[in-house]
Scaffold this active site. Sequence first.
Site, PDB file in Angstrom:
ATOM      1  N   THR A  32      15.803  -7.148  12.592  1.00 29.54           N
ATOM      2  CA  THR A  32      16.585  -6.704  11.442  1.00 29.54           C
ATOM      3  C   THR A  32      15.983  -5.457  10.815  1.00 29.54           C
ATOM      4  O   THR A  32      14.771  -5.233  10.859  1.00 29.54           O
ATOM      5  CB  THR A  32      16.689  -7.815  10.375  1.00 29.54           C
ATOM      6  OG1 THR A  32      15.439  -7.917   9.657  1.00 29.54           O
ATOM      7  CG2 THR A  32      17.045  -9.152  10.996  1.00 29.54           C
ATOM      8  N   ASN A  82       8.019  -9.263   8.045  1.00 25.78           N
ATOM      9  CA  ASN A  82       7.265  -8.030   8.249  1.00 25.78           C
ATOM     10  C   ASN A  82       7.723  -6.900   7.321  1.00 25.78           C
ATOM     11  O   ASN A  82       6.974  -5.952   7.105  1.00 25.78           O
ATOM     12  CB  ASN A  82       7.408  -7.601   9.720  1.00 25.78           C
ATOM     13  CG  ASN A  82       6.755  -6.270  10.001  1.00 25.78           C
ATOM     14  OD1 ASN A  82       5.542  -6.125   9.921  1.00 25.78           O
ATOM     15  ND2 ASN A  82       7.570  -5.263  10.328  1.00 25.78           N
ATOM     16  N   SER A 133       0.711 -10.122   5.563  1.00 27.03           N
ATOM     17  CA  SER A 133       0.018  -9.748   4.341  1.00 27.03           C
ATOM     18  C   SER A 133      -0.809  -8.503   4.635  1.00 27.03           C
ATOM     19  O   SER A 133      -0.329  -7.564   5.269  1.00 27.03           O
ATOM     20  CB  SER A 133      -0.846 -10.921   3.851  1.00 27.03           C
ATOM     21  OG  SER A 133      -1.585 -10.570   2.705  1.00 27.03           O
ATOM     22  N   TYR A 147       0.343  -3.135  -5.185  1.00 28.08           N
ATOM     23  CA  TYR A 147       0.636  -3.509  -3.793  1.00 28.08           C
ATOM     24  C   TYR A 147      -0.157  -4.750  -3.405  1.00 28.08           C
ATOM     25  O   TYR A 147       0.395  -5.717  -2.853  1.00 28.08           O
ATOM     26  CB  TYR A 147       0.286  -2.353  -2.851  1.00 28.08           C
ATOM     27  CG  TYR A 147       0.317  -2.740  -1.394  1.00 28.08           C
ATOM     28  CD1 TYR A 147       1.518  -2.950  -0.741  1.00 28.08           C
ATOM     29  CD2 TYR A 147      -0.873  -2.915  -0.670  1.00 28.08           C
ATOM     30  CE1 TYR A 147       1.553  -3.325   0.604  1.00 28.08           C
ATOM     31  CE2 TYR A 147      -0.848  -3.274   0.663  1.00 28.08           C
ATOM     32  CZ  TYR A 147       0.363  -3.485   1.296  1.00 28.08           C
ATOM     33  OH  TYR A 147       0.383  -3.854   2.618  1.00 28.08           O
ATOM     34  N   LYS A 151       0.725  -8.872  -2.097  1.00 25.33           N
ATOM     35  CA  LYS A 151       0.161  -9.561  -0.939  1.00 25.33           C
ATOM     36  C   LYS A 151      -0.651 -10.783  -1.365  1.00 25.33           C
ATOM     37  O   LYS A 151      -0.696 -11.785  -0.635  1.00 25.33           O
ATOM     38  CB  LYS A 151      -0.691  -8.591  -0.106  1.00 25.33           C
ATOM     39  CG  LYS A 151       0.109  -7.439   0.492  1.00 25.33           C
ATOM     40  CD  LYS A 151       1.290  -7.940   1.317  1.00 25.33           C
ATOM     41  CE  LYS A 151       2.037  -6.824   2.011  1.00 25.33           C
ATOM     42  NZ  LYS A 151       3.179  -7.312   2.815  1.00 25.33           N
TER      43      LYS A 151
END
Length: 283
Positions: A32, A82, A133, A147, A151
């Site tokens: 995707t 991902n 991650s 950011y 994660k």
Amino acid sequence: MSKVWFITGASRGFGVLMAKDALARGDSVVATARNPQSVTDALGEHPNLLALRLDVTQEAAAVLAARAAVDRFGRIDVLVNNAGYGLLGAVEEASDAEVRAQYDTNVFGLLNVTRAVLPYMRKQGSGHVMNMSSVGGYTAHAGWGVYGSTKFAVEGISEAMAEEVRPLGIHVTVVEPGYFRTEFLEGNSLVSTREQMADYAGTVGAMRTFAASVSLKQPGDPRKLSQAILKLADAAQPPVRLMLGSDTVRMVREKNRFVEQELGEWVALSLSTDHDDVLQQAA
């Protein structure tokens, strides 16, 4: 037995490599991206490939994509969350809009896709969810606070979900890559905060300089990461965490040593906050 993969963010970087390697060994792949043509351009036409349009921030689109995957291949064995991007800037420099956009993709998008796929895995009594991650999800660094926090969230979600779905025959692994030689530090995967304050020149500014200097020179080999992910998918008892890259291993060990050392220095105060009856029992 061949597997059916569902990979988000599959038009470049790790995503396209994993899709290519899975197809090469005879697996089926639902790949995707926001623009599915970019997936087809990268992977070519293949009878075992289903390229789908998916903006992970749209929950209804994730539900439709999962349904299309099962309609085509009958099941989903491996989900690789991902899709994501980086935001480089000091915590104070990051605007509300920049932070929310980061969370919409990296956290809420991951949750959207996971909620869409898990019902099929629960029904079949098997499956493996892999959440991409970063070493930045285990140990924080200046410039990567927002950011990294996305994660860190992925880490917590993954740990808890691993316990929740293990009795249902489903595995969860959070994958922690270090610096790999992809385009992550380039403009198509990394956004810098619009605001850049002079007071942070020695910390965040230095990180911006470092990131620019190592881009496309990182130590990790993305092709080897992709092969490692295939081995992870084949593991009978996969780990909850998989650290990839010598830099990740080094930084995780440094973080663990630091936490243990700091805990030792402050443990008396840490333990002193229990109720007196608990302290008396411990004595």
